[in-house]
Scaffold this active site. Structure first.
Site, PDB file in Angstrom:
ATOM      1  N   GLY A  44       0.840  -1.208   0.000  1.00 27.68           N
ATOM      2  CA  GLY A  44       0.000   0.000   0.000  1.00 27.68           C
ATOM      3  C   GLY A  44       0.866   1.246   0.000  1.00 27.68           C
ATOM      4  N   ALA A  50       2.583   4.947  -2.955  1.00 29.64           N
ATOM      5  CA  ALA A  50       2.802   4.360  -4.277  1.00 29.64           C
ATOM      6  C   ALA A  50       1.711   3.354  -4.620  1.00 29.64           C
ATOM      7  CB  ALA A  50       4.180   3.697  -4.339  1.00 29.64           C
ATOM      8  N   ILE A 105       3.162  -3.247   8.589  1.00 25.25           N
ATOM      9  CA  ILE A 105       4.267  -2.462   8.047  1.00 25.25           C
ATOM     10  C   ILE A 105       3.860  -0.996   8.002  1.00 25.25           C
ATOM     11  CG2 ILE A 105       5.766  -2.068   6.060  1.00 25.25           C
ATOM     12  CD1 ILE A 105       5.445  -4.993   5.339  1.00 25.25           C
ATOM     13  N   VAL A 129       8.556   9.064   3.329  1.00 22.76           N
ATOM     14  CA  VAL A 129       9.689   9.901   2.929  1.00 22.76           C
ATOM     15  C   VAL A 129       9.194  10.965   1.951  1.00 22.76           C
ATOM     16  CG1 VAL A 129      11.888   9.944   1.727  1.00 22.76           C
ATOM     17  CG2 VAL A 129      11.345   8.046   3.253  1.00 22.76           C
ATOM     18  N   LYS A 179       2.423  24.991  -1.735  1.00 18.83           N
ATOM     19  CA  LYS A 179       3.852  25.095  -2.033  1.00 18.83           C
ATOM     20  C   LYS A 179       4.011  25.827  -3.363  1.00 18.83           C
ATOM     21  CE  LYS A 179       7.737  22.081  -3.349  1.00 18.83           C
ATOM     22  NZ  LYS A 179       8.159  20.669  -3.530  1.00 18.83           N
ATOM     23  N   VAL A 182       2.038 -11.144   3.054  1.00 18.60           N
ATOM     24  CA  VAL A 182       2.502 -12.015   1.981  1.00 18.60           C
ATOM     25  C   VAL A 182       3.647 -12.868   2.522  1.00 18.60           C
ATOM     26  CG1 VAL A 182       3.646 -12.095  -0.263  1.00 18.60           C
ATOM     27  CG2 VAL A 182       1.794 -10.450   0.145  1.00 18.60           C
ATOM     28  N   GLU A 209      13.756  18.331  -4.800  1.00 14.60           N
ATOM     29  CA  GLU A 209      12.818  18.602  -5.908  1.00 14.60           C
ATOM     30  C   GLU A 209      11.604  17.673  -5.898  1.00 14.60           C
ATOM     31  OE1 GLU A 209      12.850  21.127  -7.770  1.00 14.60           O
ATOM     32  OE2 GLU A 209      14.915  21.869  -7.886  1.00 14.60           O
ATOM     33  N   GLY A 224      10.252  11.897  -5.676  1.00 17.49           N
ATOM     34  CA  GLY A 224       9.678  10.606  -5.307  1.00 17.49           C
ATOM     35  C   GLY A 224       8.230  10.459  -5.721  1.00 17.49           C
TER      36      GLY A 224
END
Length: 517
Positions: A15, A18, A48, A53, A84, A191, A351, A354
């Protein structure tokens, strides 16, 4: 019985931001199709935590939210989000005589395409900074003003903007959107094993509570662990640590001292001995972190640097250490497995690349999934070419910041400017641009992540020297440029009377939302 030749099931493993970006893009694509939809399921472990980040985005995120049908007001309210307008770089150009050198990489593009030429032809002793000379945005951002009026419709502003956000809360917004709008299936489970067929395809993933799960296409969103693409499929990782040295981060959440503290409308990036510090203002807190090279600094020294930046007001025990793997997957799409997110690649958070790359590749995947299984290898090959090209262009742009800085006061900065660490593609650009201004024909791909204007702001924010020699100056062109300066000054004066402080804008959005039309 004829062999199956159609994708009917997609399984997203993992999850986080991403995984749920991929889920939304896939859900959006297939919900818009006539006929039977492809079944999309996301499985994630309940054990998890979300790494989170990077809490910055670029203006493309506005288009993504609109495209996915996410209400902007709800997004701001739910994600601790703020606006921003730029990245403000401090001390990236080192000059002992000039403390706190700074420049803005703005989101508003210059007023005209030839502004850079006439800015160069203006006397260096009398001209303003490049950003101030071509846009109103840096002055408005430094004044602490938001980029839009609360009465303006969603995703529209006086200036262009992106967002700062809480990554964990954003993942939850994406999850709810995918489940409510696109009817995706969601499984909370661990998993245990990934099984390959004789052909090398993934056949099943075994889970703790739900047994074996089958799919025609598996999306690996398992983060740096890369459970499918690396551990099962053995696809190599292309390490770029020889180009981008930073491989570690210390992150901390910093409460505001007062509830009415001003919220900067830009990401603050401050260069330090062995890397740089990000400082991002959300609604209720700041997100601060030191990104550094473990080859040029110990963790203990890095903690000291970050502690000094924070004035010793945050205990080093609260710092979260994040090791980073810098580079990308040799093939993001291997047989019936596609890596999206950290499993596919990552470069340092400078920048906000990610979330940007995760978003771009998720949408590209959704729009490239083949109609026939027999075409998958052809689609995968093109996807891989585009993805590798995207990563290399991102790496070029990030490396540019270090090469153009001219800093040589520590080993980290000197090493960054050594020839061996600079990609040939970037060397060629800089060699050309030493005597020719960058132009739009240097950026011809439809998948350019950073374009002409992005390079201009960084190059000329850091005083990159383009020697134009005796290039003739058109009187009409110069008059137009000077006229633009007057228009910028007039616009700033008017905007300052209309726009409100960033925090006040955020508070009104929390109270009233943002109108749709």
């Amino acid at each position: 019985m004829p062999e199956k030749n159609k994708i009917t099931k997609v399984l997203i493993v993992g999850g986080g931001t991403a995984g749920w970006l991929a889920a939304n893009h896939l859900g959006k694509r297939f919900s818009d199709l006539d006929g039977p939809n492809i079944e999309v399921t996301l499985i994630e472990s309940p054990n998890i935590p979300n790494i989170g980040v990077g809490e910055g985005t670029v203006p493309m995120m506005r288009e993504t939210l609109r495209y996915l049908g996410i209400d902007e007001g709800y997004f701001v309210q739910s994600c601790d989000a703020t606006f921003k307008q730029s990245i403000k770089f401090v001390d990236w150009v080192y000059n002992p005589k000039e403390k706190n050198h700074s420049y803005h990489h703005l989101f508003d593009y210059p007023m005209s395409h030839d502004s850079a030429f006439y800015w160069h032809k203006t006397s260096a002793s009398s001209r303003d900074s490049f950003a101030n000379s071509v846009s109103v945005q840096s002055v408005l951002a430094d004044a602490g003003l938001g980029p839009k009026l609360v009465t303006q419709p969603q995703f529209q502003g006086v200036t262009s903007y992106a967002y700062h956000l809480d990554a964990r809360k954003f993942s939850e917004v994406l999850r709810l959107n995918a489940l409510s709008k696109f009817g995706l299936s969601h499984i909370l489970d661990d998993v245990l094993e990934v099984t390959l067929s004789d052909s090398g395809d993934i056949s099943t993933v075994s889970t703790s509570q739900n047994g074996e799960l089958e799919a025609d296409l598996f999306i690996d969103c398992t983060g740096f662990s890369a459970r499918l693409i690396e551990k099962a499929c053995k696809v190599p990782f292309v390490d770029k640590g020889d180009v981008l040295f930073v491989d570690s981060a210390l992150a901390v959440q910093v409460p505001y001292e007062k509830s009415h503290d001003a919220i900067p409308c830009f990401t603050l990036s401050t260069a330090k001995e062995a890397g740089w510090i990000w400082d991002i203002g959300l609604t209720e807190r700041r997100g601060v972190g030191y990104v550094y090279s473990s080859r040029h600094s110990s963790r203990q020294d890095a903690e000291k640097v970050l502690s000094e930046y924070l004035g010793g007001k945050v205990s080093e025990a609260e710092f979260r250490h994040i090791p980073m793997r810098i580079g990308y997957r040799e093939k993001a799409w291997h047989r019936n497995c596609v890596a999206i997110g950290l499993s596919g690649g990552f470069v340092e958070p400078l920048e906000a690349t990610g979330l940007l790359v995760f978003d771009v590749t998720s949408r590209m995947l959704a729009e490239c999934i083949p109609n026939k299984l027999s075409s998958m290898h052809l689609v995968a090959e093109r996807f891989n070419q585009r993805t590798v090209d995207t990563w290399n262009k991102v790496i070029d742009f990030i490396k540019l910041h270090y090469v153009a800085s001219k800093r040589n006061d520590t080993e980290f900065w000197s090493d960054n400017r050594k020839e061996a660490s600079i990609p040939d593609s970037l060397k060629q650009k800089l060699a050309l641009w030493s005597s020719e201004l960058p132009n739009r024909y240097d950026f011809t791909s439809t998948l350019e992540i950073f374009n002409l204007e992005n390079y201009q702001y960084v190059l000329y924010g850091m005083d990159f020297d383009t020697d134009l020699g005796y290039s003739e100056v058109s009187k009409d062109g110069l008059d137009k440029f000077l006229s633009e300066q007057n228009k910028i000054a007039e616009f700033i004066h008017q905007a300052k009377t209309q726009l409100e402080p960033h925090r006040e804008l955020i508070e009104k959005i929390h109270k009233f939302g943002i109108q749709k039309v």
